[in-house]
Motif scaffolding. Structure first.
Motif: not given
Ligand SMILES: Cc1ncc(COP(=O)(O)O)c(C=O)c1O
Length: 486
Positions: A174-188
């Motif tokens: 199954r798909k592994m998913v992760l979360y950050c804010s829409d202000e987080a850095h694009h390197c993520l």
């Protein structure tokens, strides 16, 4: 018999005198940096740089002249006291000298006992300065992007439901998913792509008016994913967003990650150092509860470029992610010299040949001590508050985001202009300033609104520099208004 070729000089005396000249020139450059003009490069400079490689070589002196005439004067010059663009550290003379020593010994490995001990000591100092728990370990890497990538690789492997080393993402059911804010850095996003998870797996959660991740939206997103039988495995918190320096509520994120049995990672590329401020350290509360933390040393800690750090609480998970599945035999005896192989940096990050970057961090931290760095962090925060106050006092300027620690977002805002006109005007100001004071500030968009932005990680700035900035923006703004309404 013909002489065998080498890169060592035939004439050590001339190399010595060129070396002394280079050192003197660079020290003078830094000593007089305040008076150096900053300019975008003219075409001729680029033409002198982009030349065909010669067969015979042009000689050390001549190439040094190219550096002096065409490269140095037109670089980003972020060593200047009035540089607050992007998030760019200013370096230091002692840092430059430490880099020279590293290059002189051609530091290439941190496997021998002395180099490994220097590396371990630096990681321990960083951990201690950031209040990260004693049981955690870490590794020095090239900067914030790699620090985040390294941490997320450990998170993925530690949380995966299959043996990630053997099966890779192809083994996932199954798909592994992760979360950050829409202000987080694009390197993520890049990390997630390179880790084979696909950028759709990264959920950008909306932020509130303070640019912090909205917890209700985050919880909903996690539940939604669970309903669809996806696998939420990691929450990423921001300790200082690149746009406005906002801090997520890290304690709340740590609680949520614990409740949901997820990995908690914090991107504190520059903001993590707020932990050293007397007045603002509370912003980083909860950071110590993260499973992993990414931080830079070349930004707010002013170290020469190319150094960041990943701290990971579960040292075994870190080691298991990077250690060779089939350890190369020729490395074994070198590794065995170390009592504790779990601290060996070769087993904690991607490169095998490392550049002994721990040396500069070691020398700088030991030379200046914790107090000096605490002072510098606090000084930048105090100056940022000063700049925000100056802007608040200006009737034709406004802050465009809350000021959390060391970033001020603002714009020139004369009365009676519409939003599109304000955007046009501030873009003109940015471009004009850029012509005269190259990258003094940068620009960005927050919640769809164009804004100017000053990020203060500069140990050379002084309060009058911020008066200068406000006056320049005002002056340039008035000129731009008259161009808009001739
Ligand atoms: C919050 C944040 N994370 C990560 C990065 C990437 O770090 P680096 O440029 O050292 O790769 C940056 C760069 O500005 C940043 O501000």
């Amino acid at each position: 018999m013909p002489m065998e070729e080498t890169l060592d000089p035939k004439d050590w005396e001339s190399m010595r005198s060129l070396g002394h000249r280079m050192l003197d020139d660079m020290l003078s450059y830094l000593e007089n940096i305040r008076s150096k003009p900053s300019a975008s490069p003219p075409r001729e400079a680029i033409e002198k740089i982009c030349v065909p490689l010669t067969e015979e070589g042009e000689g050390e002196e001549k190439v040094y002249d190219v550096f002096q005439q065409s490269i140095l004067p037109y670089t980003l010059a972020h060593t200047r006291p009035r540089f607050w663009g992007l998030v760019v550290g200013t370096g230091s003379p002692y840092g430059m000298l430490a880099e020279m020593l590293r290059a002189g010994m051609n530091g290439a490995q941190e496997v021998a006992l002395v180099e490994a001990s220097v590396h371990k000591q630096v990681v321990d100092w960083i951990r201690e300065m950031l209040g990260f728990p004693g049981e955690s370990g870490g590794v020095l890497v090239s900067g914030g992007s790699e620090a985040n990538f390294t941490a997320l690789a450990v998170a993925r492997n530690a949380k995966a439901e299959v043996d990630m080393k053997a099966k890779g993402v192809q083994g996932l059911s199954r798909k592994m998913v992760l979360y950050c804010s829409d202000e987080a850095h694009h390197c993520l996003e890049r990390s997630v792509e390179l880790l084979g998870l696909g950028n759709e797996a990264l959920r950008w959660i909306p932020t509130d008016d303070d640019c912090k991740i909205r917890l209700d939206a985050l919880e909903n997103a996690i539940q939604n994913d669970r309903k669809q039988n996806h696998y939420p495995f990691c929450i990423i918190g921001c300790a200082g967003t690149v746009n406005s320096g906002a801090f997520d509520d890290l304690t709340a994120l740590a609680n949520l990650a614990k409740k949901e049995n997820m990995w908690f990672h914090v991107d504190g590329a520059f903001g993590a150092w707020t932990k050293m401020s007397k007045t603002h350290r509370r912003l980083a509360d909860g950071m110590e509860r993260a499973d992993s933390l990414a931080v830079d040393l070349h930004k707010w800690m002013s170290m020469p470029y190319g150094i960041g750090c990943t701290l990971v609480k579960d040292r075994l998970a870190h080691y298991s992610t990077f250690v060779y599945g089939h350890e190369a035999k020729y490395l074994r005896s070198a590794f065995d010299q170390l009592k504790d192989r779990v601290v060996d940096p070769h087993n904690l990050a991607l490169p095998l040949s490392r550049n002994f970057s721990s040396l500069k961090a070691y020398m700088l931290l030991r030379a200046y001590g914790k107090k000096k760095y605490r002072h510098l962090i606090q000084q930048n925060i105090d100056q940022t508050i000063y700049l925000a106050e100056l802007i608040r006092k200006e009737p034709e300027m406004e802050l465009t985001a809350p000021v959390a620690s060391n970033i001020v977002c603002f714009r020139f805002k004369p009365k009676r202009l519409t939003e599109p006109e304000l955007e046009r005007l501030n873009k003109m100001i940015f471009n004009d300033l850029n012509r005269t004071s190259f990258w003094m500030i940068s620009d960005t968009t927050i919640k769809g609104r164009y804004t100017l932005r000053a990020c203060n990680v500069n140990h050379r700035s002084q309060k009058p520099d911020f008066d200068f900035l406000v006056n320049e923006v005002k002056k340039t703004g008035k000129k731009a208004v008259s161009k808009m309404n001739p």
